[in-house]
Enzyme design. Structure first.
Site, short mmCIF file in Angstrom:
data_model
loop_
_atom_site.label_atom_id
_atom_site.label_comp_id
_atom_site.label_asym_id
_atom_site.label_seq_id
_atom_site.Cartn_x
_atom_site.Cartn_y
_atom_site.Cartn_z
N HIS B 129 0.83 -1.21 0.00
CA HIS B 129 0.00 0.00 0.00
C HIS B 129 0.87 1.26 0.00
CE1 HIS B 129 -3.20 2.84 0.94
NE2 HIS B 129 -2.55 3.21 2.04
N ARG B 138 3.98 10.58 -5.21
CA ARG B 138 5.33 11.11 -5.15
C ARG B 138 6.13 10.58 -6.33
NH1 ARG B 138 3.59 10.61 0.34
NH2 ARG B 138 4.11 8.42 0.25
N GLU B 195 -10.81 1.98 3.29
CA GLU B 195 -9.52 1.34 3.47
C GLU B 195 -9.74 0.01 4.20
OE1 GLU B 195 -6.12 4.74 3.11
OE2 GLU B 195 -6.72 4.26 5.16
N GLU B 197 -8.75 -2.55 6.53
CA GLU B 197 -7.79 -2.63 7.62
C GLU B 197 -8.28 -3.63 8.66
OE1 GLU B 197 -6.32 1.02 9.23
OE2 GLU B 197 -6.56 2.13 7.35
N TYR B 240 -3.22 17.55 3.92
CA TYR B 240 -2.37 16.67 4.74
C TYR B 240 -0.91 17.11 4.90
CZ TYR B 240 0.47 14.01 1.39
OH TYR B 240 1.40 13.62 0.47
N THR B 345 -4.07 0.34 5.51
CA THR B 345 -4.63 -0.42 4.38
C THR B 345 -3.80 -1.66 4.09
OG1 THR B 345 -5.33 1.67 3.49
CG2 THR B 345 -5.35 -0.19 1.98
#
EC number: 3.7.1.2
Lengths: 411, 411
Positions: B129, B138, B195, B197, B240, B345
């Site tokens: 993930h 990125r 997500e 999880e 964020y 995740t």
């Protein structure tokens, strides 16, 4: 302001004047913690006053380890308790004069965390602080990130490690990697810092999906405290990309024991800085929503008296509390009574008003001197940091006392 | 595993076999919520069993809105309750056979959040993930950040907005700014995601300043749940940097109602992925600390049956729970019973095992089809997401049931 005279002896310049009357949780000897109101150098035992039949709220709400259940009664009720106590301390023929047992000396009492904090949020609302940090860690020419003037940037902090003033803190261990190191090492933080902040305590809960407007936000704020968001800069630097601060903060945050109500701070409202560009409509707010609260930071080594290393003011905040709360809930996030939302480091424009050692020592490059002649960049073992704050206008003073903490060696 | 036969009727492939016996909080009609254990399609009312004198724990610990006080009794006690119930469901001459009133049909009960969550932490512990997100947001060549293989990266989430499976969620509003926009706008999220999880529930508190070692971590883990960390990717993207996810997450997180104990999962332990480079010593751990738990994600529009859009496995986690807990407390941060720590995740290596729509639709670039023929990239109004999970070995099945939630239009 209407002039009030109390028959209780209150020292000049006391933070806990008859105009203040903040709420806290105290205990005497091995008694159970219970709720009180501070006046001068004393505490009024609210359960005892209630048992005299002098308050509308039953003593059981005051015989609690935290103020949460009392606060949850709502402002109409909690404000009336504060005003009833004020009246009892002012009137000539006060029944409290015959009941010295309801008064406790603050110096004899142990103070406790005033609320159980469900969730703790830390904002980043001082433009001077955000700019200073941006200059040091990112691009001096573009110190503020693109979102900063649009969003009261904040993040979730750790609620469990919030402690009351006077609690010693052990220097945290953690992973550190400087630019010179090939790989991280596990060591005690050697860039330990404080952050000069104020926090507000949520006084009215919301349901999931509900929003608080800037206009209604004050209804949801019970009061304010001083807040020291201890920070291990070296741990923080290595861990914080991309998900934000974590262990660099979660070892401890300290708060002052007395919650000063929003109502007591009403006379000290001022306009905040101009916000440019214009904020989105859900953040738009007219009028005075900042508070003129003078702040100072004292630092003492084990050997020395305190040196005042910063003087700042809560009025500098770019984003005010109403905007913070409106933003926090605009996505439907629910808040609970006792939640704490801290301002972020409160720095002013010039060096003497910076709210963290990161800024005061400019990332460790500018050592400064304490009264014993020793030099500091960050906090050393056995150093004590004390934040103080008060508002004053026309001879009326409403203050917070202090939040203090000593850093002990790592365990 | 020793073969166990229960006299209670348990459907084949039930998640709630005699080997599982997870704890939860249920209510019937307008009764007060109380604690139960799931078996097959039924719930055992633990307060009722206790009142028959068949358990060592008083009924008052089960007549609670959450499991916190029960869990705080400690594993020795809570494990014995589970094993006592197991025995009562296995032995031929069980006194429960004469007490049908202690059994409640799951379909007749309302399930509640099983614990009051003091603090909620979300990790980011799947290398697949983190690599996928890094590639998208990125640098594809350096997708993993430098700290990722050294630190089980995590951040504090919002505890107040954790809801139990079945709770509808309104699409959050928030600030969004795409690269094409000059300034942010306020709108409903249009990149709403889930997500996949798992979370663990802390079963033993620590004091501030105390560390939990990897070796002792299991003592502090009561059990596991399925966890859906709903995410508004557009809100998250704009907010964020630099302090991490905030309103993009805090509108809601959903958890499954039954806490499967760590002891019930013991037979399904497996070794985790090799960690390279070697981790720092406080994170070093030998042996099997991952869990082979099969996971799947179903997505349904209002019109369609569910389409399975992902199959993953909890065993893929690069960082295990023992390392997460050791890391979380290495700075002295205290944990409390009821704290929830989610895995992040859980994605596998190939596209069919991705744990979020961000990855499945590769940032919205690869639409996929539901059974009714409609296409999706992110979640649309009235879509339902359901996570399921179970472990299975040698004919023994221990499962989690499901965590489901429907997204309603924004308010």
């Amino acid at each position: 302001m209407a002039k009030l005279n109390t028959w209780v002896s209150v020292p000049n310049n006391s933070d806990f004047s008859i105009y203040n009357l903040p709420f806290g949780i105290f205990s005497l000897n091995s008694d159970e913690p219970r709720a009180g109101i501070a006046i001068g150098e004393q505490i009024i035992d609210l359960a005892a006053v209630s048992e005299l039949g002098l308050l509308d709220v039953e003593a059981t709400f005051f015989r609690q380890k935290t103020l949460n259940e009392f606060i949850a009664l709502g402002k109409k009720t909690t404000n009336k308790v504060r005003l009833d106590i004020q009246k009892l301390l002012v009137i000539e023929n006060s029944p409290l004069k015959n009941h010295p047992e309801v008064f406790v000396l603050q110096k004899d009492a142990t103070m406790h965390l005033p609320v159980q904090v469900g969730d703790y949020t830390d904002f980043y609302s001082s433009i001077e602080h955000a700019t200073n940090v941006g200059k040091m860690f990112r691009d001096p020419e573009n110190a503020l990130l693109p979102n900063w003037r649009h969003i009261p940037v904040g993040y979730h902090g750790r609620a469990s490690s919030i402690v009351v003033s006077g609690t010693d803190i052990h220097r945290p261990m953690g992973q550190v990697k400087t630019n010179e190191m090939e790989a991280p090492v596990f060591q005690a933080s050697n860039r330990l810092d404080f952050e000069l902040e104020m926090g507000f305590v949520v006084g009215k809960s919301t349901q999931l999906g509900e929003r608080i407007s800037v206009e209604n936000a004050a209804e949801h704020i019970f009061g304010l405290v001083l807040f020291n968001d201890w920070s291990a800069r070296d741990i923080q630097k290595w861990e914080y990309v991309p998900l934000g601060p974590f262990l660099g903060k979660s070892f401890a945050s300290s708060m002052s024991p007395w919650i000063v109500t929003l109502e007591a701070l009403e006379p000290f409202k001022v306009e905040g800085p101009e916000q440019e560009p214009t904020v989105l409509s859900y953040l738009e707010v007219e009028g005075e929503h900042n508070y003129d609260i003078q702040l100072e930071v004292g630092m003492a080594s084990q050997a020395s008296e305190e040196t005042i290393i910063s003087r700042s003011n809560f009025k500098y905040m770019y984003w005010n509390m109403m905007q913070q709360l409106a933003h926090h809930t605009v996505n439907g996030c629910n808040v609970n009574v006792g939640d704490v939302m801290a301002s972020g480091t409160i720095s002013g424009k010039d060096e003497s008003s910076y709210g963290s050692l990161l800024e005061i020592s400019w990332g460790g490059k500018k050592p400064f001197e304490l009264k014993d002649g020793s030099m500091r960049t960050f906090i050393e073992d056995n150093d004590t940091i004390t934040l103080k704050g008060f508002a004053e206008k026309e001879g009326v003073r409403v203050g917070f006392g202090e939040v203090t903490g000593t850093i002990l060696p790592s365990k």
